[in-house]
Design a protein around this motif. Structure first.
Motif, short mmCIF file in Angstrom:
data_model
loop_
_atom_site.label_atom_id
_atom_site.label_comp_id
_atom_site.label_asym_id
_atom_site.label_seq_id
_atom_site.Cartn_x
_atom_site.Cartn_y
_atom_site.Cartn_z
N LEU A 280 0.99 -1.17 -0.17
CA LEU A 280 0.02 0.02 -0.05
C LEU A 280 0.76 1.25 0.34
CD1 LEU A 280 -3.12 0.26 2.27
CD2 LEU A 280 -1.65 2.49 1.95
N LYS A 281 0.85 2.06 -1.15
CA LYS A 281 1.83 3.49 -1.12
C LYS A 281 1.08 4.55 -1.22
CE LYS A 281 5.34 0.22 -3.44
NZ LYS A 281 4.63 -0.89 -3.98
N ARG A 282 -0.29 4.79 -1.36
CA ARG A 282 -1.06 5.95 -1.20
C ARG A 282 -2.17 5.69 -0.56
NH1 ARG A 282 -2.94 7.40 -6.97
NH2 ARG A 282 -2.76 5.39 -7.38
N LEU A 283 -2.36 6.47 0.51
CA LEU A 283 -3.38 6.13 1.45
C LEU A 283 -4.39 7.33 1.66
CD1 LEU A 283 -5.06 4.26 3.56
CD2 LEU A 283 -3.57 5.35 5.47
N TYR A 284 -5.79 7.26 0.78
CA TYR A 284 -6.58 8.16 0.76
C TYR A 284 -7.47 8.24 1.81
CZ TYR A 284 -4.88 9.29 -3.78
OH TYR A 284 -3.94 9.65 -4.82
N VAL A 285 -7.87 8.94 2.81
CA VAL A 285 -8.62 8.84 3.92
C VAL A 285 -9.93 10.09 3.90
CG1 VAL A 285 -8.74 8.49 6.42
CG2 VAL A 285 -6.68 7.75 5.27
N HIS A 286 -10.98 9.60 4.36
CA HIS A 286 -12.08 10.46 4.19
C HIS A 286 -11.62 11.53 5.30
CE1 HIS A 286 -16.18 12.35 4.80
NE2 HIS A 286 -16.26 11.89 3.82
N ASP A 287 -12.05 12.78 5.23
CA ASP A 287 -11.81 13.94 5.96
C ASP A 287 -12.44 13.68 7.32
OD1 ASP A 287 -11.15 17.12 6.59
OD2 ASP A 287 -13.33 16.85 7.08
N SER A 288 -13.50 12.84 7.71
CA SER A 288 -13.99 12.58 8.81
C SER A 288 -13.35 11.84 9.85
CB SER A 288 -15.34 12.01 8.91
OG SER A 288 -15.57 10.93 8.15
N ILE A 289 -12.29 10.86 9.27
CA ILE A 289 -11.62 10.06 10.20
C ILE A 289 -9.91 10.28 9.66
CG2 ILE A 289 -13.53 8.44 10.55
CD1 ILE A 289 -12.11 6.66 8.23
N HIS A 290 -9.82 11.20 8.79
CA HIS A 290 -8.48 11.30 8.61
C HIS A 290 -7.41 11.44 9.73
CE1 HIS A 290 -4.89 13.88 7.63
NE2 HIS A 290 -4.93 13.31 6.15
N ASP A 291 -7.83 12.36 10.56
CA ASP A 291 -6.64 12.64 11.81
C ASP A 291 -6.52 11.40 12.88
OD1 ASP A 291 -6.62 15.09 10.41
OD2 ASP A 291 -7.69 16.24 12.15
N ALA A 292 -7.89 10.60 12.88
CA ALA A 292 -7.65 9.61 13.88
C ALA A 292 -6.80 8.38 13.15
CB ALA A 292 -9.23 9.20 14.15
N LEU A 293 -7.04 8.09 12.21
CA LEU A 293 -6.10 6.91 11.29
C LEU A 293 -5.04 7.51 11.33
CD1 LEU A 293 -6.05 4.49 10.03
CD2 LEU A 293 -6.85 5.21 7.94
N ALA A 294 -4.47 8.71 10.83
CA ALA A 294 -2.93 9.24 10.60
C ALA A 294 -2.48 9.25 11.97
CB ALA A 294 -3.08 10.51 9.92
N ASP A 295 -3.02 9.54 13.06
CA ASP A 295 -2.40 9.55 14.50
C ASP A 295 -2.05 8.14 14.79
OD1 ASP A 295 -2.57 12.36 14.53
OD2 ASP A 295 -4.14 12.53 15.70
N ARG A 296 -3.21 7.30 14.67
CA ARG A 296 -2.96 5.81 15.03
C ARG A 296 -1.64 5.30 14.04
NH1 ARG A 296 -6.45 2.30 16.87
NH2 ARG A 296 -7.29 4.28 17.97
N LEU A 297 -1.70 5.42 13.07
CA LEU A 297 -0.43 4.92 12.15
C LEU A 297 0.98 5.58 12.53
CD1 LEU A 297 -2.21 4.76 8.81
CD2 LEU A 297 -1.71 2.75 10.06
N ALA A 298 0.71 6.81 12.73
CA ALA A 298 2.11 7.17 13.26
C ALA A 298 2.44 6.88 14.58
CB ALA A 298 1.83 8.89 13.49
N GLN A 299 1.68 6.62 15.62
CA GLN A 299 2.01 6.31 16.69
C GLN A 299 2.56 4.72 16.54
OE1 GLN A 299 2.26 7.69 19.84
NE2 GLN A 299 3.49 5.90 20.32
N MET A 300 2.05 3.92 15.79
CA MET A 300 2.69 2.57 15.43
C MET A 300 3.97 2.67 14.80
SD MET A 300 -0.98 0.82 14.05
CE MET A 300 -0.10 -0.86 13.82
N ALA A 301 4.20 3.49 13.83
CA ALA A 301 5.52 3.79 13.36
C ALA A 301 6.42 3.98 14.32
CB ALA A 301 5.27 4.79 12.20
N LYS A 302 6.02 4.97 15.30
CA LYS A 302 7.14 5.38 16.29
C LYS A 302 7.45 4.10 17.23
CE LYS A 302 5.45 10.00 16.47
NZ LYS A 302 4.53 11.18 17.34
#
Length: 470
Positions: A280-302
């Motif tokens: 998966l190389k481009r992730l398009y996320v609906h505005d309503s859940i964008h921040d929640a999913l981005a934050d979750r993925l960022a924490q997993m990366a850290k």
């Protein structure tokens, strides 16, 4: 320890024309020497494969399959050796990625060994009997990449052998050792000349592409290289299977369950440190859940542990080579200069090796290099969207078309959208999952032909129609 790998031609070790260094990407230092071939050796290898072809093609398919299964047994018996060597040359951790590749290759080999080509009866009446058979092509050349050097060698070689073809294999010069060791195992079991191996540069790839004694090329790698192969192969109308670049888009709908999908999206993005064609190389996320999913993925990366492959705590390894490492850095720097926000990662450590941290980037959009180009590394752009029809058009507006996915709690809606993706494979609530019984290949500039299952086996065979007048 220097691995003692050899080139094999006509069933015997071949005297190398030279040696070249193989670099451990965790240290950026050479750790082994690999024997290299020249163009004369390639000619000899092709001649050996042509000489071996009639007898191998005439052998009963059950007998061919038995020998192929024995290659699997030999690989399993030496799986620890393969796992350690694979980790050293490719970088993936021994205890996760490397052992996973070897065991996956074994499973794939054994599933492919059970495939049998069909005989289709088209007509059987008072006038005539017509059937369609599948026959082997001849000599198949396999050119393998550096991201999964054992697995993809199995994908290329095993169906070729089951179909009745003979093989000349050239591995990537970045990761030649495990592929050559696999060819050595094959030569301990198969008749002389059925599998031949060459390695090195010096125009070998170009010579394979244009060689009049080769009937088919199977190649996994970049789209530009695939184009060159296609041009050179035209001289004798070689059959081609080309699995080329992908820039897979995933679209997350507004009703998706963030808690449920985040771990799977993370795994499908960063497996093998992002160095997978169908990742998966481009992730398009609906505005309503964008921040929640981005934050979750960022924490997993850290939280992820990156390190050398021989460290039992390492979950992710380095980028395999400096050229690819530099390209990922270049894409990240370009995104940063255009206002991208890095929620995790984004800067390589100063230590040894080609380590780039798992990186999550927002405030990016189509038209930026990080989104439009295939990064093939551990960096994920997350693009915010509002309208589903608009985002589907944007996901499809790319020259690549390997895979794509839709993520939603509404399976019917997601399936309908997935069917409209311009890709060879479309997943629903999943990505990059493949299996040896289902075809896999690219649309648009992501390739020609398919691999796996009966569809993939037919790529190694010529249809022949038999018509009998009654």
């Amino acid at each position: 320890m220097q691995p003692n790998v050899k080139l094999y031609i006509d069933g015997k070790p071949a005297a190398a024309r030279g040696m070249f260094e193989v670099v451990n990407p965790a240290t950026a230092e050479p750790f082994a020497q690999c024997p290299s071939a020249d163009l004369q050796m390639l000619d000899t290898a092709v001649a050996a494969a042509r000489k071996a072809f009639p007898a191998w093609a005439a052998k009963d398919i059950e007998d061919r399959a038995t020998l192929v299964e024995q290659i699997g047994d030999a690989l399993e018996a030496r799986k620890e050796e393969f796992t350690k060597l694979l980790s050293s040359e490719q970088g993936k951790p021994v205890h996760s990625g490397a052992v996973g590749e070897i065991m996956g290759a074994l499973a794939w080999l054994r599933a492919t060994a059970k495939l049998r080509p069909a005989v289709d009866v088209i007509k059987d009446d008072d006038v005539s009997y017509v059937e369609v058979r599948r026959k082997p092509l001849g000599v198949v050349a396999s050119i393998t990449p550096w991201n999964h050097p054992v697995m993809i060698a199995i994908w290329h070689v095993i169906p070729a052998l089951i179909a009745g073809n003979t093989v000349v294999i050239k591995p990537s010069s970045m990761t030649p050792l495990t592929t050559l060791l696999l060819a050595e195992l094959a030569n301990e079991i198969l008749p002389a000349g059925v599998v031949n191996s060459v390695a090195g540069e010096g125009g070998l790839g170009q010579a394979i592409s244009s060689h009049p004694g080769i009937d088919k090329i199977v190649f996994t790698g970049s789209t530009p290289t695939g184009r060159h192969i296609m041009e050179s192969a035209a001289a004798n109308l070689k059959r081609l299977t080309l699995e080329l670049g992908g820039n897979d888009a995933a679209i997350v709908l507004a009703d998706a369950d963030v808690d449920a999908i985040a771990p799977k999206i993370f795994a499908k993005t960063f497996g093998n440190s992002g160095q997978t064609c169908a990742a998966l190389k481009r992730l398009y996320v609906h505005d309503s859940i964008h921040d929640a999913l981005a934050d979750r993925l960022a924490q997993m990366a850290k939280d992820a542990k990156m390190g050398p492959g021989d460290n039992p705590e390492s979950q992710y390894g380095p980028i395999q080579n400096k050229s690819q490492f530099d390209f990922v850095v270049e894409l990240a720097d370009d995104a940063r200069s255009q206002g991208a926000q890095f929620l995790a990662g984004g800067k390589a450590d100063d230590g040894a090796g080609y380590f780039y941290p798992l990186t999550v980037v927002t405030q990016v959009t189509d038209g930026m290099r990080l989104v439009d180009e295939e990064q093939f590394g551990p960096i994920l752009p997350i693009i915010r969207y509002h309208d589903v029809e608009d985002v589907l058009a944007r996901a499809n507006d790319n020259p690549n078309g390997l895979g794509g996915s839709i993520w939603s709690s509404d399976i019917d809606t997601a399936t309908a959208l997935a069917a409209r993706m311009e890709t060879g494979t479309a997943w629903v609530n999943d990505h990059a999952t493949i299996s040896p019984d289902a075809p896999f290949g690219g649309a648009k500039q992501s390739g020609i032909g398919v691999e796996f299952g009966h569809y993939g086996l037919e790529e190694y065979m010529q249809l022949q129609t038999i018509r009998i007048a009654k």
